[in-house]
Design a protein around this motif. Structure first.
Motif, PDB file in Angstrom:
ATOM      1  N   ASN A  34      14.625  -0.146  -8.264  1.00 22.99           N
ATOM      2  CA  ASN A  34      14.800  -1.484  -7.716  1.00 22.99           C
ATOM      3  C   ASN A  34      14.743  -2.542  -8.810  1.00 22.99           C
ATOM      4  OD1 ASN A  34      15.222  -0.740  -5.103  1.00 22.99           O
ATOM      5  ND2 ASN A  34      13.172  -1.200  -4.369  1.00 22.99           N
ATOM      6  N   ASN A  35      13.857  -2.359  -9.774  1.00 25.86           N
ATOM      7  CA  ASN A  35      13.772  -3.304 -10.890  1.00 25.86           C
ATOM      8  C   ASN A  35      15.080  -3.332 -11.678  1.00 25.86           C
ATOM      9  OD1 ASN A  35      12.733  -5.112 -12.737  1.00 25.86           O
ATOM     10  ND2 ASN A  35      11.573  -3.582 -13.878  1.00 25.86           N
ATOM     11  N   PHE A  92      20.513   6.067  -1.468  1.00 27.04           N
ATOM     12  CA  PHE A  92      19.396   5.457  -2.193  1.00 27.04           C
ATOM     13  C   PHE A  92      18.243   6.442  -2.396  1.00 27.04           C
ATOM     14  CE2 PHE A  92      15.380   2.953  -1.921  1.00 27.04           C
ATOM     15  CZ  PHE A  92      15.428   2.402  -3.196  1.00 27.04           C
ATOM     16  N   HIS A 118      18.680  -3.836  -2.483  1.00 27.83           N
ATOM     17  CA  HIS A 118      18.771  -4.243  -3.886  1.00 27.83           C
ATOM     18  C   HIS A 118      20.011  -3.634  -4.539  1.00 27.83           C
ATOM     19  CE1 HIS A 118      14.911  -6.131  -3.650  1.00 27.83           C
ATOM     20  NE2 HIS A 118      14.271  -5.003  -3.401  1.00 27.83           N
ATOM     21  N   VAL A 146      10.614  -1.707  -1.103  1.00 24.28           N
ATOM     22  CA  VAL A 146      11.438  -0.530  -1.428  1.00 24.28           C
ATOM     23  C   VAL A 146      12.563  -0.468  -0.405  1.00 24.28           C
ATOM     24  CG1 VAL A 146      11.478   1.978  -1.657  1.00 24.28           C
ATOM     25  CG2 VAL A 146       9.462   0.692  -2.404  1.00 24.28           C
ATOM     26  N   TRP A 180      11.749  -8.629  -3.609  1.00 18.52           N
ATOM     27  CA  TRP A 180      11.714  -7.731  -4.764  1.00 18.52           C
ATOM     28  C   TRP A 180      10.688  -6.611  -4.651  1.00 18.52           C
ATOM     29  CZ3 TRP A 180      12.398 -11.217  -9.751  1.00 18.52           C
ATOM     30  CH2 TRP A 180      13.678 -11.791  -9.713  1.00 18.52           C
ATOM     31  N   GLY A 237      10.505   1.477   3.360  1.00 12.96           N
ATOM     32  CA  GLY A 237      10.211   2.093   2.075  1.00 12.96           C
ATOM     33  C   GLY A 237       9.520   3.431   2.214  1.00 12.96           C
ATOM     34  N   TYR A 290      10.403   2.013  -7.477  1.00 16.05           N
ATOM     35  CA  TYR A 290      10.184   0.674  -8.014  1.00 16.05           C
ATOM     36  C   TYR A 290      10.985   0.445  -9.293  1.00 16.05           C
ATOM     37  CZ  TYR A 290       6.437  -0.351  -4.705  1.00 16.05           C
ATOM     38  OH  TYR A 290       5.733  -0.601  -3.568  1.00 16.05           O
ATOM     39  N   VAL A 323      17.658  -5.254  -9.637  1.00 20.04           N
ATOM     40  CA  VAL A 323      17.394  -6.697  -9.663  1.00 20.04           C
ATOM     41  C   VAL A 323      17.810  -7.300 -11.007  1.00 20.04           C
ATOM     42  CG1 VAL A 323      15.561  -8.421  -9.629  1.00 20.04           C
ATOM     43  CG2 VAL A 323      15.571  -6.625  -7.920  1.00 20.04           C
ATOM     44  N   ARG A 347      17.204  -0.277   0.126  1.00 21.66           N
ATOM     45  CA  ARG A 347      18.531  -0.048  -0.448  1.00 21.66           C
ATOM     46  C   ARG A 347      19.305  -1.338  -0.659  1.00 21.66           C
ATOM     47  NH1 ARG A 347      21.925   1.118   4.661  1.00 21.66           N
ATOM     48  NH2 ARG A 347      20.422   0.757   6.330  1.00 21.66           N
TER      49      ARG A 347
END
Length: 261
Positions: A91-92, A68, A144, A140, A137, A38, A88, A95, A142
């Motif tokens: 990524n959220n 990413f 995800h 940090v 989760w 990350g 973040y 997800v 890629r």
């Protein structure tokens, strides 16, 4: 059959996204550190914003696939966020989309089940309780994005299986190509899946029809190969013409030297 109305389905997905986001925040609270990869992605995104593509790629090995970090940098600039907050948030989003796609895939696989409500709730609970994945989760990374696009490709493939037209095949291929920008391993599915399906899938179809499905799923690789072959042939022809001009120039120069010297 017990099914949600359109409004109830929308409410279900909104609540599901809120639940995922809350769990994402909780996992972030439990692990308030930035993982090693990350750090590289954050540095690469900052370098892209300040100095461009070459600077981002030069940060480290993990930045050699900079898609990413570039997305993080663009989101940071668009939303006026710090690079870390943008990472973040991205990524959220991945997800949440992965969770929705997981539910949609299970729903499509269980269409004949009498209670669709039960299927939706159970698939949502399984996703939220999948500790092996939820523990990633707060990291940090890629992966995800790769997971999101892998699930999207599976969903597109299910749609193609039920209605095998060229549009769905192209969309499936494009999703995997974009996914390969996160992790190149996803490109393997672009070659492997059509072969496996043509041999073991579509069991009720004739051999000729299976070949047509195989060609549809491989339409983008086939087009790319044809374009590559045409460019290669054009390059050879140009090289031969250039070589011919060089030979003609040498012969002409030699004649002029010996005749007019």
């Amino acid at each position: 059959m017990k099914q949600f109305t359109k409004v109830q389905t929308l409410i279900f997905y909104v609540i599901f996204i809120i639940a995922i986001s809350l769990m994402f925040a909780w996992q972030r609270h439990l692990y308030p550190y930035i993982n090693r990869d990350g750090v590289t992605y954050i540095q690469a995104a900052a370098a892209f914003l300040n100095h461009g593509f070459k600077a981002a790629v030069a940060i480290g090995d993990q930045a050699q696939m900079p898609f990413f970090p570039i997305l993080v940098a663009m989101l940071s600039k668009l939303m006026h966020l710090s690079v870390l907050s943008a990472a973040y948030l991205l990524n959220n989003m991945f997800v949440c989309l992965s969770g929705i796609l997981f539910v949609l895939i299970i729903k499509n696989l269980c269409q004949s089940t009498s209670s669709q409500k039960t299927i939706l709730f159970l698939s949502a609970i399984i996703w939220l309780d999948w500790h092996a994945y939820t523990s990633w989760w707060p990291l940090v990374m890629r992966d995800h994005g790769a997971m999101c696009l892998l699930l999207l490709s599976a969903y597109c493939l299910l749609k193609f299986y039920h209605q095998p037209n060229i549009t769905r095949a192209v969309v499936w291929s494009l999703v995997l190509i974009i996914g390969a920008l996160f992790r190149f391993e996803l490109g393997i599915f672009l070659v492997l899946v059509p072969f496996v399906l043509s041999v073991f899938g579509f069991s009720d179809n004739a051999k000729r029809q299976k070949i047509i499905y195989f060609l549809k799923l491989n339409i983008i690789p086939i087009v790319c190969l044809l374009l590559g072959a045409l460019l290669f042939a054009a390059k050879i022809i140009s090289a031969e013409k250039l070589q011919g001009l060089r030979v003609a120039y040498i012969v002409d120069s030699a004649v002029n030297y010996f005749v007019f010297a």
